[in-house]
Enzyme design. Structure first.
Site, PDB file in Angstrom:
ATOM      1  N   LYS A 116      43.251  53.359  35.580  1.00  0.00           N
ATOM      2  CA  LYS A 116      43.620  52.999  36.813  1.00  0.00           C
ATOM      3  C   LYS A 116      44.880  53.572  37.627  1.00  0.00           C
ATOM      4  O   LYS A 116      44.982  53.820  38.654  1.00  0.00           O
ATOM      5  CB  LYS A 116      43.876  51.268  36.744  1.00  0.00           C
ATOM      6  CG  LYS A 116      42.657  50.477  36.202  1.00  0.00           C
ATOM      7  CD  LYS A 116      41.625  50.927  36.854  1.00  0.00           C
ATOM      8  CE  LYS A 116      40.400  50.098  36.111  1.00  0.00           C
ATOM      9  NZ  LYS A 116      39.015  50.596  36.579  1.00  0.00           N
ATOM     10  N   GLU A 200      50.709  45.811  40.705  1.00  0.00           N
ATOM     11  CA  GLU A 200      50.545  46.230  42.194  1.00  0.00           C
ATOM     12  C   GLU A 200      50.739  44.660  42.912  1.00  0.00           C
ATOM     13  O   GLU A 200      50.692  43.691  42.446  1.00  0.00           O
ATOM     14  CB  GLU A 200      49.169  46.731  42.373  1.00  0.00           C
ATOM     15  CG  GLU A 200      47.891  45.874  41.982  1.00  0.00           C
ATOM     16  CD  GLU A 200      46.506  46.483  42.228  1.00  0.00           C
ATOM     17  OE1 GLU A 200      46.425  47.777  42.259  1.00  0.00           O
ATOM     18  OE2 GLU A 200      45.516  45.851  42.800  1.00  0.00           O
ATOM     19  N   HIS A 235      37.223  37.587  39.410  1.00  0.00           N
ATOM     20  CA  HIS A 235      37.038  38.986  39.482  1.00  0.00           C
ATOM     21  C   HIS A 235      35.630  39.673  39.121  1.00  0.00           C
ATOM     22  O   HIS A 235      35.459  40.793  38.883  1.00  0.00           O
ATOM     23  CB  HIS A 235      38.112  39.666  38.694  1.00  0.00           C
ATOM     24  CG  HIS A 235      39.463  39.364  38.992  1.00  0.00           C
ATOM     25  ND1 HIS A 235      40.049  39.370  40.259  1.00  0.00           N
ATOM     26  CD2 HIS A 235      40.530  38.629  38.384  1.00  0.00           C
ATOM     27  CE1 HIS A 235      41.370  38.882  40.427  1.00  0.00           C
ATOM     28  NE2 HIS A 235      41.350  38.336  38.866  1.00  0.00           N
ATOM     29  N   ARG A 298      29.890  55.346  37.524  1.00  0.00           N
ATOM     30  CA  ARG A 298      28.769  54.884  37.044  1.00  0.00           C
ATOM     31  C   ARG A 298      27.839  54.453  38.173  1.00  0.00           C
ATOM     32  O   ARG A 298      28.185  54.087  39.207  1.00  0.00           O
ATOM     33  CB  ARG A 298      28.956  53.682  35.944  1.00  0.00           C
ATOM     34  CG  ARG A 298      29.500  52.478  36.144  1.00  0.00           C
ATOM     35  CD  ARG A 298      29.341  51.411  35.224  1.00  0.00           C
ATOM     36  NE  ARG A 298      30.237  50.170  35.623  1.00  0.00           N
ATOM     37  CZ  ARG A 298      30.116  49.396  36.419  1.00  0.00           C
ATOM     38  NH1 ARG A 298      28.997  49.349  36.945  1.00  0.00           N
ATOM     39  NH2 ARG A 298      31.041  48.488  36.592  1.00  0.00           N
TER      40      ARG A 298
END
Length: 514
Positions: A116, A200, A235, A298
């Site tokens: 990430k 973040e 999520h 993917r």
């Protein structure tokens, strides 16, 4: 073109890939664990090979076994599907070392984009806006505290190697940071073997919008537009659609161009997804601001909605690109028509915190009709195993516009019946009664707000009409009571279907099925 492909996966995505192979005249070799011996992907494949016990760590996650089977089957290529090893760079690397083509990005691109923090750096170099936050992994809790204070609460702790919400914690205040840091590290270590975290800024009630990309081995990259993925629980996506209700042609062009720049900067090829957070902003030139979130290296679970609005078969495109064929389309060739929505149908009890509900399916009635598609792998008599993700099928509906797509989705949900186990179908019926959803006013917190509310009592419905027939009421109550109590209802059995399945199971013991 390939003569044979090994499908290193199970369930509905394995069935999806087998069907694409069959249409292309390519033999499909499947793999299966002990509990998947009678799974539909095994019955549909041209060949199937046993790879071990039920736990995925002893079967579907064993790269050595997959490579061994690919060699035995003389497969020229391997398709990873999604989940399991689909984003583990060790698999494409092992394929390359064994002379097997991996249907997906290179190990190097996957490694770069799978991190990430590294992907954020790539996006920033490509000139794409990035969610404010750290550029590298956090070294300690103290460092996390300093960075969180600089960003301002609330913040998100996220796993560097993560995905699917694993190793992610929202932190509202400094007092919550230590426990969240500890728990996120532990979850990340267990899920990915890497406890590294980064930080973040948490954006309040954004939309989650992703861009589908395709890239060939000759330097050509295009995007296929967006998918709205805001409807999530913890999520995890539950409903996706295309186009996004917030999208304009100008915003799509800007986000698509940013996605292509990011993919090019990362050396990306084949199919992938660039994910963004989007927020309305009156001062923004496009009416919205968007920020790079992450890359999924993917094929996505929700790829069918893109297929329905573009007319392209993404699995076939993946295979062609891996075989070295150039992209058959330019960006200006891509057109979008109509609207598509997808619901992920799980063996879960939405009224019991979405608890998994494995067991035997005693009755199955799939919806059909104009604009309705079901990508699944289960059948009457199939025992849904406990060991894997409880996804049973994806229900996808297309219409000329969003209103027609919603009407078809409502009809399809009313027609859909899965007996013997609990599913989340009632949850989707409830969602379609929510005004925000119908209006397209979506954000990543909508589902959580909905779950926090007590559902209003509603009249029972069978196929969309009020229940007035006493026999229908009795049948419905019997079905519900049996499912709740774990009883097994006898269902009419087709002798033709039963004979075909018995013949297929007998074939499992012969030929290449081992």
């Amino acid at each position: 073109m390939f003569r044979k492909i090994l499908i290193a996966n199970r369930g509905e995505i394995a069935v999806r890939i087998i069907r694409a192979c069959r249409e292309m005249g390519i033999r499909a070799a499947a793999v299966y664990s002990d509990v998947d011996r009678a799974s539909e992907h095994v019955l549909l494949a041209d060949e199937a090979y046993a790879i071990g016990p039920a736990p995925s760590t002893e079967s579907y996650l064993r790269i050595d076994k997959l490579i061994e089977v690919a060699r035995r089957a003389q497969a020229e290529a391997l398709h990873p599907g999604y989940g399991f090893l689909a984003e583990n760079p060790a698999l494409p690397r092992a394929c390359r070392e064994s002379g097997i083509v991996f249907i997906g990005p290179s190990a190097e691109a996957m490694e770069l984009m799978g991190s990430k923090t590294a992907a954020r750096e790539v996006a920033a170099r490509a000139g794409a806006p990035v969610v404010p936050g750290a550029k590298e992994a956090l070294g300690s809790l103290a460092e996390a505290g300093e960075r969180a204070a600089a960003l301002g609460y609330p913040v998100l702790l996220k796993a560097v190697a993560g995905g699917g919400g694993k190793g992610m914690r929202r932190v509202e205040t400094p007092a919550e940071l230590a426990a969240a840091f500890r728990d996120a590290r532990s979850e990340a270590e267990n899920a990915f073997g890497d406890a590294s975290l980064y930080l973040e800024k948490y954006l309040e009630r954004p939309r989650h919008v992703e861009i589908q990309i395709l890239g060939d081995l000759h330097g050509h990259l295009i995007h296929l537009g967006e998918r709205e993925c805001s409807l999530q629980r913890r999520h995890q996506k539950l409903v996706e659609e295309s186009p996004s209700p917030v999208m304009t042609a100008e915003l799509r062009a800007a986000m698509g161009e940013a996605a292509v720049r990011i993919a090019r900067a990362g050396g990306y090829t084949n199919a992938g997804t660039i994910e963004f957070l989007v927020k309305r902003s009156e001062g923004a030139p496009l009416g919205c601001e968007f920020f790079f979130l992450e890359v999924n290296a993917r094929l996505q679970v929700e790829h069918p909605v893109t297929e329905l609005v573009t007319g392209l078969d993404l699995v076939k495109e993946q295979i062609r690109l891996a075989a070295g064929e150039p992209l058959a389309y330019r960006q200006e060739d891509i057109q979008w028509r109509g609207h598509a929505l997808e619901c992920r149908v799980y063996a879960e009890d939405a009224e019991n915190n979405f608890f998994p509900c494995p067991g035997r399916i005693t009755r199955l009635e799939r919806p059909a009709g104009p604009g309705v598609r079901v990508d699944g792998y289960v059948y009457e008599g199939w025992n849904v195993p406990l060991e894997y993700d409880p996804l049973l099928a994806k229900l996808i509906c297309w219409g000329n516009d969003r209103a027609e797509a919603l009407a078809r989705l409502r009809r399809a949900l009313d027609e859909y019946l899965i007996g013997g186990i609990q599913t989340n179908l009632p949850f989707f019926r409830r969602l379609l009664d929510r005004a925000e959803f119908v209006r397209g006013e979506l954000d990543t917190e909508l589902i959580e707000r909905m779950l926090d509310e007590k559902p209003a009592a509603a009249p029972s419905r069978i196929f969309g009409t009020p229940v007035v027939d006493a026999a229908a009421v009795a049948a419905a109550l019997t079905e519900v009571t049996a499912a709740t109590n774990g009883l097994r209802l006898a269902a009419p059995v087709s002798r033709w279907k039963q004979a075909a399945r018995e013949a297929a199971l007998r074939r499992l013991g012969s030929g290449p099925r081992r």
